[in-house]
Scaffold this motif. Structure first.
Motif, PDB file in Angstrom:
ATOM      1  N   TYR A 475       0.831  -1.200   0.000  1.00  0.00           N
ATOM      2  CA  TYR A 475       0.000   0.000   0.000  1.00  0.00           C
ATOM      3  C   TYR A 475       0.874   1.262   0.000  1.00  0.00           C
ATOM      4  N   PRO A 476       0.555   2.297  -0.832  1.00  0.00           N
ATOM      5  CA  PRO A 476      -0.661   2.471  -1.634  1.00  0.00           C
ATOM      6  C   PRO A 476      -0.543   2.009  -3.083  1.00  0.00           C
ATOM      7  N   THR A 477       0.477   1.237  -3.425  1.00  0.00           N
ATOM      8  CA  THR A 477       0.620   0.739  -4.795  1.00  0.00           C
ATOM      9  C   THR A 477      -0.192  -0.540  -4.960  1.00  0.00           C
ATOM     10  N   GLY A 485       8.186 -11.642  -6.060  1.00  0.00           N
ATOM     11  CA  GLY A 485       9.418 -12.308  -5.677  1.00  0.00           C
ATOM     12  C   GLY A 485      10.179 -11.680  -4.544  1.00  0.00           C
ATOM     13  N   GLN A 486       9.856 -10.418  -4.153  1.00  0.00           N
ATOM     14  CA  GLN A 486      10.628  -9.770  -3.103  1.00  0.00           C
ATOM     15  C   GLN A 486       9.910  -9.701  -1.770  1.00  0.00           C
ATOM     16  N   ASP A 487       8.637 -10.002  -1.743  1.00  0.00           N
ATOM     17  CA  ASP A 487       7.850  -9.787  -0.536  1.00  0.00           C
ATOM     18  C   ASP A 487       8.314 -10.660   0.632  1.00  0.00           C
ATOM     19  N   GLU A 488       8.588 -11.938   0.370  1.00  0.00           N
ATOM     20  CA  GLU A 488       9.026 -12.828   1.446  1.00  0.00           C
ATOM     21  C   GLU A 488      10.350 -12.342   2.046  1.00  0.00           C
ATOM     22  N   PHE A 523       7.697  -0.429   7.795  1.00  0.00           N
ATOM     23  CA  PHE A 523       9.102  -0.349   7.368  1.00  0.00           C
ATOM     24  C   PHE A 523       9.330  -1.210   6.121  1.00  0.00           C
ATOM     25  N   GLY A 524       8.606  -2.328   6.046  1.00  0.00           N
ATOM     26  CA  GLY A 524       8.674  -3.148   4.835  1.00  0.00           C
ATOM     27  C   GLY A 524       8.179  -2.390   3.621  1.00  0.00           C
ATOM     28  N   ARG A 525       7.126  -1.627   3.791  1.00  0.00           N
ATOM     29  CA  ARG A 525       6.637  -0.775   2.699  1.00  0.00           C
ATOM     30  C   ARG A 525       7.737   0.179   2.244  1.00  0.00           C
ATOM     31  N   LEU A 526       8.425   0.736   3.218  1.00  0.00           N
ATOM     32  CA  LEU A 526       9.484   1.695   2.919  1.00  0.00           C
ATOM     33  C   LEU A 526      10.595   1.038   2.089  1.00  0.00           C
ATOM     34  N   LEU A 527      10.956  -0.183   2.457  1.00  0.00           N
ATOM     35  CA  LEU A 527      12.001  -0.893   1.721  1.00  0.00           C
ATOM     36  C   LEU A 527      11.581  -1.210   0.296  1.00  0.00           C
ATOM     37  N   ILE A 528      10.303  -1.529   0.111  1.00  0.00           N
ATOM     38  CA  ILE A 528       9.804  -1.854  -1.221  1.00  0.00           C
ATOM     39  C   ILE A 528       9.679  -0.596  -2.076  1.00  0.00           C
ATOM     40  N   ALA A 529       9.139   0.486  -1.485  1.00  0.00           N
ATOM     41  CA  ALA A 529       8.895   1.713  -2.261  1.00  0.00           C
ATOM     42  C   ALA A 529      10.189   2.438  -2.618  1.00  0.00           C
ATOM     43  N   GLN A 558      19.786  -0.232   3.520  1.00  0.00           N
ATOM     44  CA  GLN A 558      19.027  -0.511   2.298  1.00  0.00           C
ATOM     45  C   GLN A 558      18.697   0.749   1.502  1.00  0.00           C
ATOM     46  N   LEU A 559      18.572   1.878   2.194  1.00  0.00           N
ATOM     47  CA  LEU A 559      18.157   3.124   1.513  1.00  0.00           C
ATOM     48  C   LEU A 559      19.141   4.248   1.847  1.00  0.00           C
ATOM     49  N   PRO A 560      20.381   4.123   1.412  1.00  0.00           N
ATOM     50  CA  PRO A 560      21.382   5.140   1.781  1.00  0.00           C
ATOM     51  C   PRO A 560      21.139   6.500   1.143  1.00  0.00           C
ATOM     52  N   HIS A 561      20.368   6.564   0.052  1.00  0.00           N
ATOM     53  CA  HIS A 561      20.163   7.836  -0.643  1.00  0.00           C
ATOM     54  C   HIS A 561      18.825   8.486  -0.291  1.00  0.00           C
ATOM     55  N   THR A 562      18.103   7.880   0.613  1.00  0.00           N
ATOM     56  CA  THR A 562      16.800   8.428   1.014  1.00  0.00           C
ATOM     57  C   THR A 562      16.991   9.514   2.064  1.00  0.00           C
TER      58      THR A 562
END
Length: 595
Positions: A475-477, A485-488, A523-529, A558-562
């Motif tokens: 969410y919200p996508t 393949g990346q959710d698990e 936080f998982g959403r954040l990693l995916i988005a 995981q998100l060094p440029h965020t």
């Protein structure tokens, strides 16, 4: 009556009535819109639906419904003539004429049944399409520009938007159709049966004066007086019906809150207080219901008296002419039938006044909701522009709705390598600052520069939509727009691996997951988005310090440029940020220092 002659006359009658009704209807709509509040309200809600520039089908539907409605009036007139023919044949003992009347009845009945079924389908289909359009219009306006959120800060907020969108739209469309068709039928039928009664009516002597066609004048006077009295008796029903909808909606909302906060109430053992609150709201509902009952008793009692008196009235008036053989039995029966039909038509507003009262209340609610959406969308927001992945604030001032400045002239430029931690006393405006940056808080000024690609906000209590866990994770996508393949793997990273086999299970995950698990899912959403900027508002408040540390380390790995902006009270958060913005909580003061 002969079938061929009746068919020709009916065709001519329908053509004339159709043209005259369209002209009179257009003039009536113009007058209602110009001179009545509820006419203007109707126009505001539905003018675009009937616009031929948008779609020609609604007007075509109206044209067909009008034809079928006029057809109903014509069939009623033919049945009235049939009554005269049939009873006259019985009085004259004319057997061939009687059986011819029976054959004519079969034809009229067949036409009536077919017309009624077609009319029912066309009206219901029209109402369904109207509801679809109204729902899409209000729903789109409510969601557009985040009016659903901004309207919460308006003092004149329209209550219960869910009820207005779902229930009031249905009531508006159904009642509009019922009242419009009823009005057309009553008006045209009044003219048609007035002509019939005019031909059947004889003179009457009152106080030495002979009144020609007295029956016609009597029915108009009778119904006019009854209508005036009925409107006077029933007028309070408008306010009472409005309160009925509002109070019931408030009671439902109170019940929903108990279900939503069931755990907190149970921990507090707050059943006694909640029960008192719920009983208070229900008592308001019941008190208003009794007011409606008492007022309706007066209104319905008056209507019953008027209606029952009208049954014998024409027989009493025409009895002398019948016994002196001035009119036939068929004329007497047709007089009674025409008088009853005319009395019913003229009593249209009296009989539907309670429905019209409810309709007025529905119009008030829908247009009030519409006005609230307009006000919310017109609220001024700080100037916002998009510039690559940059996140910056220039001379930003944030205020409360009462005008008090929480933050004055803030200048900030967030860098990926120096996340900013926002701290300050409660009520100093930390969350409100994030709302302003998100573009949903209207009480502020200055300039906001946000990333062009994407930004993600994590609230203290994450929102999990109804549906699958996978949908909540993305969410919200929409799920069908993301690669598989990346959710698990993401669940494993945020220490929710035990939910891997439940990704496609549909349930209310807000109820199933603890608040700490919900925050980790966010936080998982954040990693995916992988957004250019992330805003965390107490996003780890339900985690222990170990989990909090793990989640922030995960973000930096995981998100060094965020670009990261966090709100939090714990001192342990300082190690994950390079700058600290302290809001002082008075006079809009603030201080930005390196950590």
């Amino acid at each position: 009556m002969t079938w061929q002659q009746t068919l020709l006359e009916s065709g001519i009658w329908l053509a004339k009535a159709y043209v005259l009704t369209i002209l009179a209807g257009a003039a009536g709509i113009w007058c209602l819109r110009r001179f009545t509040r509820w006419g203007e309200q109707f126009w505001q809600l539905s003018a675009d639906f009937f616009s031929p520039r948008r779609n020609w089908r609604p007007l075509a539907g109206v044209a067909l419904i009008l034809l079928l409605t006029l057809g109903a009036v014509r069939v009623d007139v033919l049945f009235s003539n049939w009554y005269n023919t049939m009873y006259s044949a019985l009085q004259a003992l004319d057997q061939p004429a009687f059986w011819a009347a029976m054959l004519l009845f079969a034809l009229l009945a067949a036409v009536h049944v077919v017309r009624s079924l077609v009319d029912f389908y066309v009206q219901q289909a029209f109402v369904v399409h109207w509801r679809e359009w109204l729902n899409e219009r209000l729903l789109s306006r409510w969601l557009d520009q985040q009016a659903y959120y901004r309207s919460q800060s308006l003092s004149h907020l329209a209550d219960n938007p869910d009820q207005r969108i779902q229930q009031d739209i249905t009531a508006f469309a159904n009642t509009s159709m019922t009242l419009a068709v009823g009005l057309i039928n009553a008006t045209v039928s009044t003219i048609a049966f007035t002509l019939i009664l005019w031909n059947l009516s004889g003179p009457m002597t009152v106080l030495g004066y002979e009144i020609p066609r007295a029956m016609v004048f009597l029915v108009f006077i009778y119904v006019f007086l009854a209508t005036v009295l009925a409107i006077w008796i029933g007028k309070p029903l408008i306010r009472l019906n409005f309160l009925n909808e509002k109070l019931n909606a408030d009671y439902r909302y109170a019940l929903v809150r108990v279900r939503e906060y069931a755990e907190s109430i149970a921990f507090y053992r707050g059943e006694r207080v909640e029960g008192r609150t719920l009983r208070h709201w229900f008592a308001e509902v019941i008190g208003n219901a009794w007011d409606i009952i008492y007022r309706s008793l007066k209104f319905l009692g008056f209507n019953f008296v008027v209606t029952q008196t009208a049954v014998v009235f024409p027989f009493i008036i025409q009895a002398t002419r019948f016994f002196t053989k001035q009119i036939s039995l068929g004329d007497l029966i047709q007089t009674a039938q025409a008088f009853g039909q005319l009395q019913t038509n003229l009593s249209f507003f009296r009989n539907v006044y309670d429905s019209f009262a409810t309709y007025r209340a529905t119009l008030d609610r829908l247009t009030g909701f519409d006005a609230t959406i307009d006000a919310a969308r017109q609220m001024h927001l700080p100037d916002t522009r998009e510039d690559g992945s940059r996140l910056a604030l220039h001379q930003l001032t944030v205020r409360r709705p009462d005008g008090y400045a929480l933050l004055k002239d803030l200048n900030l430029d967030v860098q990926p390598e120096k996340p900013i931690l926002i701290r300050g006393p409660s009520g100093s405006g930390k969350t409100t600052l994030l709302r302003t940056i998100a573009g949903i808080w209207p009480y502020g000024s200055g300039e906001i520069t946000r990333p062009q690609a994407s930004a993600l906000f994590l609230a203290q209590k994450p929102y999990l939509p109804l549906g699958t866990l996978r949908a909540a994770l993305h969410y919200p996508t929409p799920v069908d727009q993301v690669p598989a393949g990346q959710d698990e793997a993401v669940l494993d990273l945020v220490q929710l691996g035990h939910l891997r086999d439940q990704l496609d299970v549909e349930d209310d995950w807000t109820r199933i997951l603890s608040l700490g698990e919900q925050q980790r899912l966010a936080f998982g959403r954040l990693l995916i988005a992988r957004p250019d900027a992330a805003f965390l508002d107490e996003a780890t408040s339900a985690m222990d310090e170990g989990l909090e540390d793990a989640m922030y380390r995960l973000l930096r790995e995981q998100l060094p440029h965020t670009r990261l902006l966090s709100v939090g009270h714990r001192s342990t958060l300082r190690r994950h940020h390079g700058m600290e913005l302290v809001l002082q909580g008075k006079d809009g003061g603030w201080q930005l220092t390196p950590i």
